[in-house]
Design a protein around this motif. Structure first.
Motif, PDB file in Angstrom:
ATOM      1  N   THR A  17      40.338  37.380  29.768  1.00 43.28           N
ATOM      2  CA  THR A  17      40.416  37.392  31.225  1.00 43.28           C
ATOM      3  C   THR A  17      41.675  38.059  31.751  1.00 43.28           C
ATOM      4  O   THR A  17      41.607  38.862  32.674  1.00 43.28           O
ATOM      5  N   TRP A  18      42.822  37.716  31.206  1.00 47.81           N
ATOM      6  CA  TRP A  18      44.069  38.148  31.839  1.00 47.81           C
ATOM      7  C   TRP A  18      44.526  39.535  31.382  1.00 47.81           C
ATOM      8  O   TRP A  18      45.318  40.189  32.040  1.00 47.81           O
ATOM      9  N   ALA A  19      44.032  40.002  30.261  1.00 50.70           N
ATOM     10  CA  ALA A  19      44.529  41.259  29.698  1.00 50.70           C
ATOM     11  C   ALA A  19      44.449  42.387  30.718  1.00 50.70           C
ATOM     12  O   ALA A  19      43.491  42.492  31.471  1.00 50.70           O
ATOM     13  N   ARG A  20      45.453  43.227  30.714  1.00 53.11           N
ATOM     14  CA  ARG A  20      45.488  44.320  31.674  1.00 53.11           C
ATOM     15  C   ARG A  20      46.100  45.548  31.033  1.00 53.11           C
ATOM     16  O   ARG A  20      46.831  45.444  30.058  1.00 53.11           O
ATOM     17  N   SER A  56      36.687  44.396  33.027  1.00 56.03           N
ATOM     18  CA  SER A  56      37.468  44.027  34.205  1.00 56.03           C
ATOM     19  C   SER A  56      38.327  42.785  33.976  1.00 56.03           C
ATOM     20  O   SER A  56      39.376  42.636  34.582  1.00 56.03           O
ATOM     21  N   GLY A  57      37.848  41.859  33.116  1.00 53.73           N
ATOM     22  CA  GLY A  57      38.569  40.608  32.936  1.00 53.73           C
ATOM     23  C   GLY A  57      38.355  39.616  34.070  1.00 53.73           C
ATOM     24  O   GLY A  57      38.966  38.549  34.087  1.00 53.73           O
ATOM     25  N   SER A  58      37.493  39.943  35.008  1.00 52.67           N
ATOM     26  CA  SER A  58      37.273  39.013  36.123  1.00 52.67           C
ATOM     27  C   SER A  58      36.646  37.709  35.644  1.00 52.67           C
ATOM     28  O   SER A  58      35.831  37.706  34.731  1.00 52.67           O
ATOM     29  N   ASN A  59      37.061  36.627  36.279  1.00 47.87           N
ATOM     30  CA  ASN A  59      36.601  35.297  35.868  1.00 47.87           C
ATOM     31  C   ASN A  59      35.284  34.948  36.551  1.00 47.87           C
ATOM     32  O   ASN A  59      35.218  34.111  37.443  1.00 47.87           O
ATOM     33  N   ARG A  64      31.299  39.005  33.187  1.00 45.79           N
ATOM     34  CA  ARG A  64      31.173  38.948  31.722  1.00 45.79           C
ATOM     35  C   ARG A  64      29.857  39.545  31.273  1.00 45.79           C
ATOM     36  O   ARG A  64      29.785  40.234  30.247  1.00 45.79           O
ATOM     37  N   HIS A  92      37.819  34.878  26.761  1.00 45.85           N
ATOM     38  CA  HIS A  92      36.465  35.192  27.235  1.00 45.85           C
ATOM     39  C   HIS A  92      35.924  36.514  26.709  1.00 45.85           C
ATOM     40  O   HIS A  92      34.720  36.790  26.875  1.00 45.85           O
TER      41      HIS A  92
END
Lengths: 195, 106
Positions: A17-20, A56-59, A64, A92
């Protein structure tokens, strides 16, 4: 056009999730990252081209599921028919991989790192050769990622001849430590032997 | 009045995770008072997490913000933004948490 096609064997990393992406530093999941390089030193088939997979890593479940379909397309454009696929996933990212298998992708080896274990992301083992599920017993981020959809305690899967759970030797291992090569090599973990 | 001390990251993540569980449980049971109380209590720890610069606490913040009532999450994000106004990196992280958590997870 993909930078490489018809590959007989691919290892790739799936971030959570948080990776950027950062302009100032190389992230652990990027091919030039320290962890990725260490993995490649062991497996030799890490996908290192600049069109590596990123989502995107969006929650959200929809994000997903979109990532899963994108990952299926990404692999199919690069892997040879009957080619080998090893996916190492954090948080995730693991659920993105499970969803991609549900969408028809064949994964030979799937390594999960602190993946929130949820009732809406059940492994379909007819598409996955083997799962290595690595977790830390005090990883609060892992369990926070399954609130409302938790399966069991949210960390482990049923042990079978296709699924093996591995708890970190240090119970205080943090969520982000799970993609730290020194933690992988730690006596009692030896996760590098599971690749 | 003495300022509350920021707990170590491991303690802070445990606090937030436990309160998150409590909020979800209260919501499921229809215990409005308990849910509101916990949502009020989680704001300060969440602001600390949002301004920590710690990747694990920031990821936890995403899950937290996703679950909270909109008014509560807006308060937390707003307070974090105010606290981080001089630190561009932290300010960007707060905005990123808001962006990644804007949708309900389920």
């Amino acid at each position: 056009m993909p930078h490489a096609t018809n590959l007989l064997s691919i290892t790739t990393l799936l971030h959570g999730t948080w990776a950027r992406r950062s302009t100032s530093q190389t992230e652990w999941w990027e091919p030039q990252g320290q962890f990725a390089q260490a993995i490649n030193g062991r497996v030799g088939d890490l996908y290192t081209h600049s069109d590596y997979f990123f989502w995107s890593g969006s929650n959200s479940d929809s994000a997903r599921r979109q990532a899963a379909q994108d990952f299926v397309d990404w692999v199919n454009q690069r892997r040879a028919s009957q080619g080998y696929l090893r996916v190492i996933c954090h948080s995730h990212g693991g659920n993105v991989a499970l969803l991609s298998a549900n969408a028809g992708l064949s994964i030979n080896k799937l390594i999960l790192l602190g993946t929130p274990i949820r009732t809406d992301y059940i492994p379909r083992m007819n598409r996955i050769g083997y799962i290595v599920n690595i977790f830390s017993p005090t990883d609060h981020i892992q369990t926070a990622g399954s609130v409302g959809r938790r399966r069991g305690e949210g960390r482990s899967l049923a042990d079978t001849n296709q699924i093996a759970n591995h708890c970190t030797i240090d119970p205080n291992t943090r969520h982000s430590d799970l993609h730290d090569w020194s933690v992988w090599q730690q006596q009692g973990n030896n996760f590098d032997a599971l690749l | 009045m003495a300022m509350a001390q920021v707990p170590p990251s491991r303690v802070l993540s445990a606090q937030i995770a436990n309160m998150l569980e409590g909020i979800y449980e209260a919501r499921e049971l229809g215990d409005v008072d308990r849910e509101q109380r916990l949502q009020d209590q989680i704001i300060q720890p969440l602001v600390w997490a949002l301004t920590s610069g710690d990747d694990d606490l920031l990821e936890l913040s995403v899950y937290c913000i996703s679950l909270l009532d909109k008014a509560v999450s807006t308060r937390a994000l707003s307070q974090a933004h105010s606290a981080s106004s001089r630190d561009l990196q932290i300010s960007e992280s707060v905005e990123r948490v808001a962006r990644l958590s804007e949708q309900r997870p389920y």
